[in-house]
Design a protein around this motif. Structure first.
Motif, PDB file in Angstrom:
ATOM      1  N   ARG A 409      47.457  37.273  30.982  1.00 25.00           N
ATOM      2  CA  ARG A 409      46.298  37.137  30.114  1.00 25.00           C
ATOM      3  C   ARG A 409      45.563  35.839  30.450  1.00 25.00           C
ATOM      4  NH1 ARG A 409      44.695  39.934  26.186  1.00 25.00           N
ATOM      5  NH2 ARG A 409      46.709  40.983  25.981  1.00 25.00           N
ATOM      6  N   GLY A 410      44.299  35.986  30.759  1.00 25.24           N
ATOM      7  CA  GLY A 410      43.468  34.818  31.043  1.00 25.24           C
ATOM      8  C   GLY A 410      43.555  34.322  32.470  1.00 25.24           C
ATOM      9  N   VAL A 411      44.262  35.039  33.368  1.00 23.28           N
ATOM     10  CA  VAL A 411      44.367  34.606  34.765  1.00 23.28           C
ATOM     11  C   VAL A 411      43.007  34.753  35.438  1.00 23.28           C
ATOM     12  CG1 VAL A 411      45.381  35.119  37.010  1.00 23.28           C
ATOM     13  CG2 VAL A 411      46.816  35.102  34.958  1.00 23.28           C
ATOM     14  N   VAL A 412      42.574  33.702  36.116  1.00 20.96           N
ATOM     15  CA  VAL A 412      41.296  33.701  36.821  1.00 20.96           C
ATOM     16  C   VAL A 412      41.563  33.509  38.315  1.00 20.96           C
ATOM     17  CG1 VAL A 412      39.068  32.546  37.086  1.00 20.96           C
ATOM     18  CG2 VAL A 412      40.097  32.789  34.814  1.00 20.96           C
ATOM     19  N   ILE A 413      40.862  34.305  39.133  1.00 21.92           N
ATOM     20  CA  ILE A 413      41.034  34.233  40.594  1.00 21.92           C
ATOM     21  C   ILE A 413      39.719  33.736  41.186  1.00 21.92           C
ATOM     22  CG2 ILE A 413      41.753  35.486  42.648  1.00 21.92           C
ATOM     23  CD1 ILE A 413      42.732  37.714  40.713  1.00 21.92           C
ATOM     24  N   PRO A 414      39.699  32.487  41.738  1.00 18.87           N
ATOM     25  CA  PRO A 414      38.464  31.976  42.333  1.00 18.87           C
ATOM     26  C   PRO A 414      38.084  32.766  43.581  1.00 18.87           C
ATOM     27  CG  PRO A 414      39.994  30.199  41.804  1.00 18.87           C
ATOM     28  CD  PRO A 414      40.765  31.484  41.684  1.00 18.87           C
ATOM     29  N   PRO A 415      36.840  32.654  44.012  1.00 17.40           N
ATOM     30  CA  PRO A 415      36.404  33.343  45.235  1.00 17.40           C
ATOM     31  C   PRO A 415      37.251  32.924  46.445  1.00 17.40           C
ATOM     32  CG  PRO A 415      34.526  32.496  44.027  1.00 17.40           C
ATOM     33  CD  PRO A 415      35.733  31.937  43.363  1.00 17.40           C
ATOM     34  N   GLY A 416      37.657  33.894  47.218  1.00 11.51           N
ATOM     35  CA  GLY A 416      38.442  33.631  48.423  1.00 11.51           C
ATOM     36  C   GLY A 416      39.921  33.410  48.171  1.00 11.51           C
ATOM     37  N   GLU A 417      40.342  33.303  46.889  1.00  9.36           N
ATOM     38  CA  GLU A 417      41.743  33.055  46.571  1.00  9.36           C
ATOM     39  C   GLU A 417      42.522  34.372  46.482  1.00  9.36           C
ATOM     40  OE1 GLU A 417      43.285  30.074  46.116  1.00  9.36           O
ATOM     41  OE2 GLU A 417      41.471  28.975  46.636  1.00  9.36           O
ATOM     42  N   GLU A 418      43.856  34.227  46.508  1.00  7.04           N
ATOM     43  CA  GLU A 418      44.735  35.390  46.419  1.00  7.04           C
ATOM     44  C   GLU A 418      45.313  35.512  45.018  1.00  7.04           C
ATOM     45  OE1 GLU A 418      47.848  35.271  49.273  1.00  7.04           O
ATOM     46  OE2 GLU A 418      46.521  35.057  51.007  1.00  7.04           O
ATOM     47  N   PRO A 470      40.729  43.980  48.772  1.00 13.14           N
ATOM     48  CA  PRO A 470      41.723  44.176  49.848  1.00 13.14           C
ATOM     49  C   PRO A 470      43.134  43.824  49.374  1.00 13.14           C
ATOM     50  CG  PRO A 470      40.398  42.213  50.270  1.00 13.14           C
ATOM     51  CD  PRO A 470      39.773  42.893  49.098  1.00 13.14           C
ATOM     52  N   VAL A 471      44.071  44.737  49.611  1.00 11.64           N
ATOM     53  CA  VAL A 471      45.465  44.532  49.221  1.00 11.64           C
ATOM     54  C   VAL A 471      46.199  43.863  50.376  1.00 11.64           C
ATOM     55  CG1 VAL A 471      47.611  45.677  48.594  1.00 11.64           C
ATOM     56  CG2 VAL A 471      45.435  46.458  47.613  1.00 11.64           C
ATOM     57  N   LEU A 472      46.867  42.745  50.098  1.00 14.23           N
ATOM     58  CA  LEU A 472      47.563  41.980  51.129  1.00 14.23           C
ATOM     59  C   LEU A 472      49.041  42.334  51.219  1.00 14.23           C
ATOM     60  CD1 LEU A 472      46.000  38.480  50.342  1.00 14.23           C
ATOM     61  CD2 LEU A 472      45.183  40.215  51.951  1.00 14.23           C
ATOM     62  N   PHE A 500      53.382  41.713  44.978  1.00 15.14           N
ATOM     63  CA  PHE A 500      52.118  42.446  45.105  1.00 15.14           C
ATOM     64  C   PHE A 500      51.010  41.408  45.131  1.00 15.14           C
ATOM     65  CE2 PHE A 500      48.318  43.895  42.775  1.00 15.14           C
ATOM     66  CZ  PHE A 500      47.794  44.674  43.788  1.00 15.14           C
ATOM     67  N   ARG A 501      50.140  41.472  46.167  1.00 18.51           N
ATOM     68  CA  ARG A 501      49.073  40.487  46.317  1.00 18.51           C
ATOM     69  C   ARG A 501      47.768  41.174  46.734  1.00 18.51           C
ATOM     70  NH1 ARG A 501      49.383  37.110  50.450  1.00 18.51           N
ATOM     71  NH2 ARG A 501      50.744  38.501  51.658  1.00 18.51           N
ATOM     72  N   PHE A 502      46.660  40.688  46.208  1.00 20.96           N
ATOM     73  CA  PHE A 502      45.349  41.100  46.718  1.00 20.96           C
ATOM     74  C   PHE A 502      44.441  39.876  46.753  1.00 20.96           C
ATOM     75  CE2 PHE A 502      44.594  41.579  42.150  1.00 20.96           C
ATOM     76  CZ  PHE A 502      43.309  41.100  41.986  1.00 20.96           C
ATOM     77  N   ARG A 503      43.339  39.978  47.499  1.00 15.65           N
ATOM     78  CA  ARG A 503      42.424  38.841  47.663  1.00 15.65           C
ATOM     79  C   ARG A 503      41.103  39.131  46.956  1.00 15.65           C
ATOM     80  NH1 ARG A 503      42.412  38.149  52.848  1.00 15.65           N
ATOM     81  NH2 ARG A 503      43.674  36.264  52.908  1.00 15.65           N
ATOM     82  N   ASN A 504      40.572  38.089  46.319  1.00 13.44           N
ATOM     83  CA  ASN A 504      39.218  38.143  45.777  1.00 13.44           C
ATOM     84  C   ASN A 504      38.254  37.767  46.891  1.00 13.44           C
ATOM     85  OD1 ASN A 504      36.813  37.966  44.420  1.00 13.44           O
ATOM     86  ND2 ASN A 504      37.353  36.110  43.258  1.00 13.44           N
TER      87      ASN A 504
END
Length: 617
Positions: A409-418, A470-472, A500-504
């Motif tokens: 809850r409330g997790v933010v993913i900056p541009p270019g981050e995983e 994109p899923v990493l 499980f990882r994806f990229r913004n």
């Protein structure tokens, strides 16, 4: 009656006559024969007399050996020439002298070989013809008889004794050089000078002594001794430098978000930082220099950095779909960090000057998600979502789903981050709020902490899938789980190895908002940001390589009553599933990708109480 016989008259005999010349030659012939027979007899008698004995006139080192057998000769030589009466060898170095007799060097007479040489005089065994060899032997016998035949003793020596002598001399002569040393006792630093050593040239001495021993000669041997200089002759420079380095304490000041911190480095601590290193000088020698151990300085700074460093905290946000506004759940906070490497450089420079008051370099850490500029984040609309269902889950499994979902809850993913599922969910254990439930472990489904967390990771995967990111990293479950549909869109995790990882890859921030509705057995991951793409599944999942499971397994469970049979695993077909996705960007770009899942066939497992009749048995 007497009978008379007439004697006939004999003819007169002529009187012999000889000439004087003929008589002379006859005399000479007879005399020669007498001489020859006499000489032959004499030679024969001489050979007989000295048969298997040393001939007349043969001697060794003035010892006559005439008429002695080979064995007797050897015994006499053993008696007369042991020990060998040679001249001593005098070894000198400076005012020191060592005297060694032949026996000390292992020099002695090989009496057997010497006796054999004496016995061989007049008994040559050359390859010449018999006559030539006989003449040569007689000549040798005659010369020995006439003027004597002196034989030099055959000598032998013991190289081991020579080596022993050299080791003993070297032990007396050799002296290791002493290096200049430093003594550090707290703040008291002193030095002791070095001095040169010496080393015997053993090879040269061995060569000379061996030649003398081989020849049985005496003489004077002057030893070659080389000087061995110390690597470091003096450490006075290092003492002076060390005292300068420790001349005064260092005062450190750190200004940060929590005010001012001060630290003092006293001289005792600084003395522990000292290191002493040999350095080549212009004249080719080595000189000890005092330096500071950078690693120890860094270690000290890392210790005090725990009082200085503060992490930057990202803002935790929420999104209100009704108002379209971002809501701050917890504000961001600026952090700070000591620049350890730059601070170490400052300290090393300060140790060389008088001013030892330093302001430490403290770097401000800006949060990646700053609550003070929400308008710049670009979080304004729903980008995509994923929804899964978990009807039939146990209360424990539902609890784990709720606990895991709240971690995001409330997790933010900056541009270019995983985005990393494991980084956000943390350790899946009781201390982190998780309880026991069914989990897949190896080839069994069994009770373990955190059963149900994969419902959350699967929902996160589906939200990224339908949002077009994109899923990493993603792993399918071992077998098809009924909670996760359609097949091929599940994601298992196992902290810390399987994630499980994806990229913004967009130009704006993304906000994750989980929602769990327990009464509907439903959970959704919403992703908010700026929608710059859309995603769709291309056709249906492609299923191939379907494989039936093996026969069920029956296991005894002593906690069950007799007659009770309980199913704990359910059969699933194995199959390969390929899901294709098409992502269409607002600028017209299109990107297709595939997700491949290989599920194993999974057989049923039953447990029964002791004494229960198993079906089919």
């Amino acid at each position: 009656m007497q009978t008379s016989y007439a004697v006939p008259e004999l003819a007169p005999v002529a009187k012999a006559t000889r000439s004087p010349r003929r008589a002379f030659w006859l005399f000479l012939i007879i005399l020669f024969e007498i001489v020859i027979f006499g000489a032959v007899g004499t030679i024969a008698f001489y050979q007989y007399r000295f048969a298997e004995r040393v001939y007349e006139g043969v001697s060794v080192a003035g010892i006559p050996l005439s008429g002695m057998s080979l064995d007797a000769t050897q015994r006499l030589l053993d008696s007369e020439l042991t020990p060998y009466p040679g001249q001593p060898v005098i070894v000198r170095y400076g005012d020191r002298t060592w005297v060694f007799g032949p026996e000390d060097l292992g020099v002695g007479v090989d009496t057997r070989a010497t006796a054999a040489q004496a016995y061989a005089v007049g008994r040559g065994q050359s390859a010449a013809g018999f006559l030539s060899r006989s003449v040569a032997n007689l000549t040798g016998q005659a010369q020995a008889l006439a003027s004597g035949h002196r034989i030099a003793p055959v000598l032998k020596y013991d190289q081991g004794k020579i080596e022993l002598i050299l080791r003993e001399i070297a032990a007396e002569i050799n002296l290791a050089p002493r290096e200049a040393t430093l003594v550090v006792n707290g703040l008291d630093i002193s030095s002791t000078p070095g001095y040169a050593g010496r080393a015997l040239n053993v090879e040269a001495a061995r060569e000379v002594l061996t030649v003398l021993a081989r020849n049985g000669a005496g003489g004077v041997v002057d030893l070659e001794v080389a000087e061995r200089k110390p690597s470091i002759h003096s450490a006075e420079t290092a003492v002076r430098q060390a005292k300068e380095l420790l001349s005064a304490p260092i005062m450190l000041t750190a200004d940060g978000v929590n005010g001012r911190l001060q630290f003092a480095i006293d001289r005792a601590m600084m003395s522990d930082w000292l290191t002493f290193t040999p350095v080549a000088t212009a004249d080719g020698n080595l000189e000890m220099r005092a330096q500071t151990d950078r690693e120890k300085i860094v270690a000290f700074l890392q210790t005090i950095s725990k009082q200085i460093d503060l992490p930057a905290y990202n803002a935790r946000l929420d999104f209100n779909p009704a108002s379209g506004q971002v809501v701050v759940v917890s504000p961001s906070a600026t952090g700070q960090q000591l620049d350890v490497e730059a601070a170490a450089n400052q300290i090393q420079r300060a140790l060389l000057v008088e001013d030892r008051a330093l302001t430490l370099p403290v770097v401000t850490l800006t949060p990646k998600v700053d609550s003070s500029n929400l308008g710049d984040l670009g979080i304004k609309e729903l980008v995509g979502s994923g929804t899964t269902y978990f009807k039939g889950s146990s209360p424990e499994r539902v609890k784990n789903i709720i606990v895991a979902a709240e971690k995001f809850r409330g997790v933010v993913i900056p541009p270019g981050e995983e985005f990393s599922f494991n980084d956000n969910v943390g350790e899946v254990n009781a201390a982190n709020g998780f309880v026991d439930s069914l989990v897949i472990r190896g080839d069994r489904t069994e009770v373990g902490v955190g059963g149900g967390v994969c419902q959350v990771s699967t929902t996160a995967f589906q939200s990224a899938f339908w949002s077009g990111f994109p899923v990493l990293e993603r792993y399918p479950h071992s077998y098809l789980v009924s909670y996760y549909n359609p097949p091929g869109l599940d994601a298992t995790i196992y902290t810390p190895t399987a994630d499980f990882r994806f990229r913004n890859d967009s130009e704006h921030y993304l906000l994750i908002k989980p929602e769990v509705i327990p009464e509907k057995y439903q959970m959704t991951f919403y992703i908010y940001g700026t929608k710059d793409r859309s995603a769709e599944m291309i056709g249906n999942p492609v299923i191939t390589n379907v494989r039936k499971p093996e026969a069920p397994i029956y296991e005894e469970n002593k906690s069950l009553p007799t007659g009770k049979i309980k199913q704990v695993d359910w059969a699933k077909d194995g199959k390969d599933v390929v899901v294709s996705r098409r992502v269409t960007f607002n600028d017209g770009r299109v990107k297709d990708d595939k997700f491949v899942s290989k599920y194993r066939p999974w057989r049923s497992v039953y447990q029964y109480g002791p004494g229960t009749q198993i079906p089919g048995n």
